[in-house]
Write an enzyme that holds these catalytic residues in place. Structure first.
Site, PDB file in Angstrom:
ATOM      1  CG  ASP A  86     -47.606  -4.590  23.646  1.00  0.00           C
ATOM      2  OD1 ASP A  86     -46.967  -5.652  23.774  1.00  0.00           O
ATOM      3  OD2 ASP A  86     -47.238  -3.666  22.906  1.00  0.00           O
ATOM      4  CG  ASP A 124     -41.863  -4.373  17.537  1.00  0.00           C
ATOM      5  OD1 ASP A 124     -41.317  -3.832  18.523  1.00  0.00           O
ATOM      6  OD2 ASP A 124     -42.650  -5.336  17.639  1.00  0.00           O
ATOM      7  CE  LYS A 137     -38.865  -1.755  23.907  1.00  0.00           C
ATOM      8  NZ  LYS A 137     -39.848  -2.418  23.017  1.00  0.00           N
ATOM      9  CD  GLU A 175     -43.287  -1.495  21.864  1.00  0.00           C
ATOM     10  OE1 GLU A 175     -43.726  -2.171  22.805  1.00  0.00           O
ATOM     11  OE2 GLU A 175     -42.081  -1.255  21.699  1.00  0.00           O
TER      12      GLU A 175
END
Lengths: 630, 180
Positions: A214, A25, A87, A192
């Site tokens: 999420d 992850d 990210k 994810e």
């Protein structure tokens, strides 16, 4: 090997051994690596017993790189060289990021990657030189790879890397490039929320329609899945790849500036206050109010208390921004709130009470918070990695995922023509035919875009290329077929072909922001992680193993089905490629070996296809539908 | 009914072991789809060579394409008519009964009005009415194709359905606009 392992059980050419594969992850705030051991998915800790690796990379003047907690500890002291939340920059140009005045980095000017193309991904100027977000992410992945190899005692055959479901093609490609750069073989890019659904669904033997909410450090996804008899089918996904916990921190930061009449802080003070903002946010999950005390570089003292209510009020609009994608996902799935059996909460930001409350109100049910929102994605990715590595071939669960955003082409007048609509199950392909609009036109520009908007300028430009060598014809006579193929990673390949004349011209493109294989190789060679000779030796060993396995598999396949499925000419061609490969196997040139392997693979594609067809035909023929309904 | 074997030469109905008719057993379609994907999906070949992965992607893509086509009433009708050699001419043949075109105009005005007024309950009403009308037309289409085998007339109905599908898309984007 081009030949499927469809021989009798137990005749597999590969040695029967557990292949080491991990799930990673790669988060905005924290990253994790997990693995399946003894049928249990578990997160791997570092030497200090910590599962989370802060996604923070610090570049030092001497060329060394710090990753994780040591880098995080110095983020306020050395903000320019300490990259956090990288990210958010993956596959993004400067224009995408918008207001950079609150970011303590020095962005480098990026040249366009080709004529007529948008500038590439942002680059950060550090004391160790200019770094791309791909390189920064690769540093994080390297640490996790080393952690996993140390814990598992061997080289990894591959990794499943998770990405936000709402990541577009450029962001996915950047993630895959980062993994390659870190020396990882990417088995799959996994969304994810889907990873979380696997972990939750398998653990709880869940059946029915579930929503996964999420909210991570920098990204938001909502996915609607149907779980039924071991099939995880994503019905719709939506989200915002630039919305997450960071934005909640930022609201607090802005509030602090306003409250203390501050403006235009330096990089150090900015990072200091952002760090405090995050700490306050976390405290407010447990306490009704939290105090912030800090001393800025000029000596100003900050001592302010923030109440939970004020925090709720200032972040209302952020929460509202997560509701809109939820409504859209439900609409796209053709469902209403009452169809949702459970809501799985994922991502550290879902610890905030106002998030849980808002989600509960929207879905009219208490969300499921019994999972560790930080770990569930990595755990699900590890389960998927274990299956993809071939450790559990008899596994009967299946994952059917979708692309989050429509893919299309620019047509006359700057309008978008959708070729593949959002929420299409992948892998998928679609072809569309176009024609020339001028007499004698011999070239055609093709502009590939992603997004839902009507105007090309409102969508993300993925790639531009030109199809040349169209035979000269009157306007409207040429037939140019443009084919979009999206693979199981959600990555797009586009090819174009002129159909009418028999003259073929085809080209395959990667998105503008993607790195070419040559660039990846260069970065790999630059990287001090791998000495060049080691790389070559390793590549040679790998190629030798693959060559031997391939030869054996082809030999077996020929013995079984060669006579039945192949003509004499084809048999001879395969035999020729086999002989060439055997000869190259004696040499030490790994590139020549790779070519010889590719040649044999190419020569056996049709054979493999024929075997697959006859195998599936064999498996299915004679079975009645009622037998298949189990 | 025998389950069909996987073969690129098979048509989509054969692929799913279904008879070539507009009316179809959606449960059987779905179950056969899952069974085929559980054999050919790229996840099943991720540990194999690139060439095998490519074959797997092609097969899986084909199964997805077939499933999407058969699952959608309009795409299924279009496909069936193609199998019978009838082109629905949705891009080229825009000759529609005046009455139908008038209705289309009215629909568009109503959608536009609801969008401007940000009236989502009006949009919901429109959507329900449209779905009802599409459903009725689909039932007529089933009779035309499966019983009367009047394919040219069925092609005209598919063209009408395509107009209505576009209206549904417009309602969808109107919802998005209101939501912004």
């Amino acid at each position: 090997m081009a030949l499927l392992q469809i021989s009798e059980p137990g005749m597999s050419t590969a040695p029967h051994q557990h292949r080491l594969a991990v799930g990673i992850d790669l988060g905005t705030t924290n990253s994790l690596v997990a693995v399946v051991r003894n049928s249990i998915s578990m997160v791997l800790n570092d030497a200090d017993g910590s599962a989370l690796l802060p996604s923070v990379v610090r570049y030092l003047a001497d060329g060394n790189v710090q990753v994780g907690y040591p880098a995080q500890a110095l983020q306020s002291d050395d903000p320019v060289n300490t990259i956090v939340s990288v990210k958010r920059f993956m596959g993004r140009g400067l224009a995408d990021i918008g207001d950079v005045s609150n970011l303590p980095y020095r962005f480098a000017n990026v040249a366009a990657t080709g004529s007529g193309q948008a500038p590439g991904m942002v680059q950060l100027r550090t004391v160790a030189g200019v770094k791309s977000p791909v390189e920064v992410s690769a540093e994080i992945l390297k640490v996790l790879r080393v952690r996993a190899e140390a814990a598992l005692g061997g080289e990894l055959v591959g990794a499943v890397i998770t990405v936000p479901a709402y990541f577009d093609d450029a962001q996915r490609q950047a993630t895959k490039d980062a993994a390659k750069l870190a020396g990882l073989n990417v088995l799959r890019l996994l969304n994810e929320p889907t990873a979380a659904a696997i972990a939750y669904g398998l653990d709880n033997a869940a059946e029915g329609v579930y929503a996964v909410y999420d909210l991570g450090g920098g990204t938001f996804d909502i996915s609607i899945l149907r779980l039924s008899q071991g099939v995880f089918e994503v019905l719709a996904t939506n989200g915002n790849s630039a919305l997450g916990g960071d934005d909640f921190d930022h609201r607090i930061y802005c509030w602090l500036l306003e409250k203390n009449n501050l403006s235009a802080l330096g990089a150090q003070d900015t990072r200091l206050l952002l760090t405090h903002a995050r700490a306050v946010k976390e405290q407010l999950s447990d306490y009704p109010e939290a105090r912030i005390t800090a001393i800025l570089s000029a000596g100003d003292v900050i001592d302010t208390t923030l109440t939970r209510q004020d925090f709720y009020d200032m972040t209302q609009t952020l929460l509202a921004h997560t509701m809109q994608p939820m409504r859209r996902a439900l609409r796209d799935a053709g469902l209403t709130v009452s169809d949702i059996k459970g809501v799985v909460m994922v991502g550290g930001s879902t610890r905030m009470p106002q998030v849980q409350r808002a989600v509960g109100e929207f879905f009219k049910q208490t969300p499921l918070t019994n999972l560790d929102p930080d770990k569930v994605v990595a755990l699900g990715a590890a389960i998927q990695a274990n299956v993809l590595a071939g450790n559990r071939q008899d596994d009967d669960w299946l994952l059917l995922d979708v692309i989050p955003l429509s893919l299309g082409l620019e047509t006359m007048g700057g309008l978008t023509e959708k070729v593949i609509p959002r929420n299409s199950t992948i892998p998928t392909a679609r072809a569309q035919e176009f024609t020339t609009f001028k007499d004698g036109q011999t070239a055609m520009g093709i502009h590939v875009v992603q997004g839902e908007r009507e105007l090309v300028s409102d969508c993300r430009s993925l790639a531009r290329f030109e199809l040349r060598g169209i035979p000269s014809m009157v306007a409207g006579a040429a037939r140019i077929r443009v084919t979009f193929q999206v693979d199981a990673d959600g990555l797009l390949n586009v090819s174009a072909r002129e159909m009418s004349s028999g003259v073929e011209a085809a080209i395959t493109v990667k998105p503008s922001y993607g790195l070419s294989d040559a660039e990846i190789t260069r970065m790999l060679e630059d990287s001090n992680q791998f000495a060049q000779d080691d790389m070559k030796a390793r590549a040679l060993r790998e190629q030798q193993v693959e060559a031997k396995q391939l030869l054996e598999a082809v030999q077996n396949a020929l013995q079984q089905d060669g006579a039945a499925l192949l003509g004499k000419e084809e048999q001879e061609r395969i035999a020729g490629s086999m002989a060439a490969l055997r000869e190259t196997l004696q040499a030490t040139d790994h590139l020549a070996l790779k070519r010889a392997i590719a040649n044999l693979n190419e020569a056996t594609v049709a054979f493999a296809q024929a075997r697959m067809d006859s195998n599936v035909a064999h498996a299915l023929s004679g079975r009645k539908l009622s037998e298949l309904e189990s | 009914m025998q389950a069909a074997a996987f073969d690129f030469k098979q048509n989509f109905f054969q692929l799913f072991g279904l008879s070539e008719s507009y009316q179809l057993d959606s449960t059987a379609l779905e179950q056969h789809y899952r069974m085929l994907q559980s054999q050919v999906h790229p996840d099943k070949s991720a540990h194999l060579s690139e060439a095998e992965q490519r074959v797997s992607m092609q097969l899986s893509t084909r199964v997805n394409e077939a499933y999407q086509t058969l699952r959608s009433p309009i795409a299924r009708a279009r496909y069936l008519l193609t199998l019978h050699g009838v082109d629905t001419q949705e891009e080229t043949n825009t000759a529609m009964p005046v009455e139908f075109l008038m209705q289309q105009m009215e629909w568009r005005e109503a959608i536009e009005e609801a969008k401007l007024a940000k009236d989502s309950s009006a949009l919901e009403q429109l959507e329900m009415r449209l779905q009802h009308e599409m459903h009725e037309l689909q039932q007529q289409l089933a009779v035309k194709i499966d019983q009367e085998r009047d394919y040219p007339l069925a092609a005209g109905m598919v063209r009408k359905l395509r107009f209505m599908e576009k209206l549904a898309e417009e309602i969808g984007s109107a919802f998005d606009v209101i939501d912004n």
